[in-house]
Design a protein around this motif. Structure first.
Motif, PDB file in Angstrom:
ATOM      1  N   SER A  72       0.826  -1.207   0.000  1.00 19.97           N
ATOM      2  CA  SER A  72       0.000   0.000   0.000  1.00 19.97           C
ATOM      3  C   SER A  72       0.861   1.258   0.000  1.00 19.97           C
ATOM      4  O   SER A  72       0.543   2.241  -0.686  1.00 19.97           O
ATOM      5  N   LYS A  73       1.947   1.242   0.753  1.00 18.84           N
ATOM      6  CA  LYS A  73       2.852   2.394   0.750  1.00 18.84           C
ATOM      7  C   LYS A  73       3.394   2.661  -0.641  1.00 18.84           C
ATOM      8  O   LYS A  73       3.436   3.809  -1.109  1.00 18.84           O
ATOM      9  N   LEU A  74       3.826   1.593  -1.319  1.00 19.55           N
ATOM     10  CA  LEU A  74       4.402   1.746  -2.649  1.00 19.55           C
ATOM     11  C   LEU A  74       3.381   2.287  -3.640  1.00 19.55           C
ATOM     12  O   LEU A  74       3.653   3.248  -4.376  1.00 19.55           O
ATOM     13  N   GLY A  75       2.195   1.681  -3.678  1.00 26.15           N
ATOM     14  CA  GLY A  75       1.167   2.138  -4.603  1.00 26.15           C
ATOM     15  C   GLY A  75       0.681   3.539  -4.275  1.00 26.15           C
ATOM     16  O   GLY A  75       0.438   4.351  -5.178  1.00 26.15           O
ATOM     17  N   TRP A  76       0.550   3.824  -2.994  1.00 29.12           N
ATOM     18  CA  TRP A  76       0.104   5.147  -2.564  1.00 29.12           C
ATOM     19  C   TRP A  76       1.114   6.215  -2.976  1.00 29.12           C
ATOM     20  O   TRP A  76       0.738   7.266  -3.504  1.00 29.12           O
ATOM     21  N   LEU A  77       2.401   5.941  -2.760  1.00 27.49           N
ATOM     22  CA  LEU A  77       3.438   6.894  -3.157  1.00 27.49           C
ATOM     23  C   LEU A  77       3.428   7.128  -4.663  1.00 27.49           C
ATOM     24  O   LEU A  77       3.520   8.277  -5.128  1.00 27.49           O
ATOM     25  N   ALA A  78       3.327   6.050  -5.433  1.00 28.56           N
ATOM     26  CA  ALA A  78       3.320   6.187  -6.886  1.00 28.56           C
ATOM     27  C   ALA A  78       2.129   7.030  -7.347  1.00 28.56           C
ATOM     28  O   ALA A  78       2.257   7.863  -8.259  1.00 28.56           O
ATOM     29  N   SER A  79       0.973   6.836  -6.718  1.00 22.23           N
ATOM     30  CA  SER A  79      -0.210   7.614  -7.099  1.00 22.23           C
ATOM     31  C   SER A  79      -0.063   9.081  -6.717  1.00 22.23           C
ATOM     32  O   SER A  79      -0.483   9.969  -7.463  1.00 22.23           O
ATOM     33  N   GLU A  80       0.533   9.341  -5.558  1.00 25.62           N
ATOM     34  CA  GLU A  80       0.741  10.728  -5.139  1.00 25.62           C
ATOM     35  C   GLU A  80       1.637  11.468  -6.132  1.00 25.62           C
ATOM     36  O   GLU A  80       1.360  12.606  -6.513  1.00 25.62           O
ATOM     37  N   ILE A  81       2.704  10.818  -6.543  1.00 23.63           N
ATOM     38  CA  ILE A  81       3.643  11.440  -7.483  1.00 23.63           C
ATOM     39  C   ILE A  81       3.006  11.564  -8.861  1.00 23.63           C
ATOM     40  O   ILE A  81       3.169  12.574  -9.556  1.00 23.63           O
ATOM     41  N   LEU A  82       2.253  10.562  -9.276  1.00 22.35           N
ATOM     42  CA  LEU A  82       1.571  10.593 -10.571  1.00 22.35           C
ATOM     43  C   LEU A  82       0.626  11.781 -10.678  1.00 22.35           C
ATOM     44  O   LEU A  82       0.578  12.468 -11.712  1.00 22.35           O
ATOM     45  N   LEU A  83      -0.144  12.032  -9.630  1.00 21.62           N
ATOM     46  CA  LEU A  83      -1.181  13.064  -9.671  1.00 21.62           C
ATOM     47  C   LEU A  83      -0.671  14.445  -9.283  1.00 21.62           C
ATOM     48  O   LEU A  83      -1.303  15.454  -9.616  1.00 21.62           O
ATOM     49  N   ARG A  84       0.465  14.503  -8.626  1.00 17.92           N
ATOM     50  CA  ARG A  84       0.962  15.754  -8.065  1.00 17.92           C
ATOM     51  C   ARG A  84       1.301  16.777  -9.148  1.00 17.92           C
ATOM     52  O   ARG A  84       2.006  16.491 -10.100  1.00 17.92           O
TER      53      ARG A  84
END
Length: 219
Positions: A72-84
């Motif tokens: 979850s940490k990995l996917g959450w981080l990737a999504s944060e960076i993707l959308l940021r």
């Protein structure tokens, strides 16, 4: 995009809707990239230490992050960076934004940790992460997304399947936006490759296709 379609011996040309990859994020081998550009690199050899270094580098502030499992940490981080800094969710209704992910190891990284606790006192905090789709839930809770969600397990990233599945959601107006891709974590191995797919064509987006996803995935 026009294609030739045949049914009952009758051929006709039909127009298919085109969807676009408007952003992508990759996290693997100590490197974070967005839209093909490396934006962070760490020599941290421990996978948990590396993920924490990514969280700290981008100055994210989300206390719930520390309670998540590694997947979850990995996917959450990737999504944060993707959308940021590149996506405005306020342009859409929450029900119009969905997530479709896949990996090879399901939630096995956390399952093994949970199993070890069952020899003594089973850990409720680990048990809640013994499903791979929890990573989708964490992303949706963070962003208030309420659209279609799905998590699949396969031996490798199947771009053809992802393209068909996501295109069906977009072309039938079930979604207007979809985050899709691959998020996998097991012991010392981790890899996240996410794509932001939208129906609108602005700037210079990449056509949403299996070929283009594979090209980005294999960089």
């Amino acid at each position: 995009m026009e294609v030739l379609y045949e049914q009952f011996g009758i051929k006709r040309r039909i127009l298919l809707a085109e969807n676009y990859i408007t952003g992508n994020c990759t996290i693997r081998k100590g490197i974070v990239s967005k839209n093909g550009v490396k934006i962070f690199e760490s020599k941290e050899s421990d996978q948990a230490g590396f993920i924490l270094s990514v969280y700290q580098h981008f100055q994210l502030n989300y206390p719930k992050y520390y309670k998540m499992d590694n997947l979850s940490k990995l996917g959450w981080l990737a999504s944060e960076i993707l959308l940021r800094d590149s996506f405005n969710k306020d342009n859409y209704q929450p029900e119009e934004i969905g997530i479709v992910l896949a990996n090879a190891n399901s939630s096995l990284d956390n399952d093994l940790k949970y199993f070890e606790t069952t020899h003594d006192i089973a850990s409720p905090s680990l048990f809640v992460y013994t499903l791979p789709n929890i990573v989708i839930g964490e992303i949706c809770i963070r962003n208030h997304f309420k659209g279609e969600q799905a998590f699949f397990v396969s031996e490798h990233f199947d771009a053809d399947f992802v393209e068909r599945y996501v295109s069906n959601l977009l072309n039938n107006n079930i979604l207007q936006v979809c985050i899709c891709g691959w998020v996998d974590f097991l012991e010392q191995g981790y890899e996240a490759v996410l794509f932001l797919v939208e129906k609108k064509k602005e700037g210079q987006p990449v056509l949403f296709s299996a070929e283009n996803m594979n090209s980005i995935f294999d960089r």
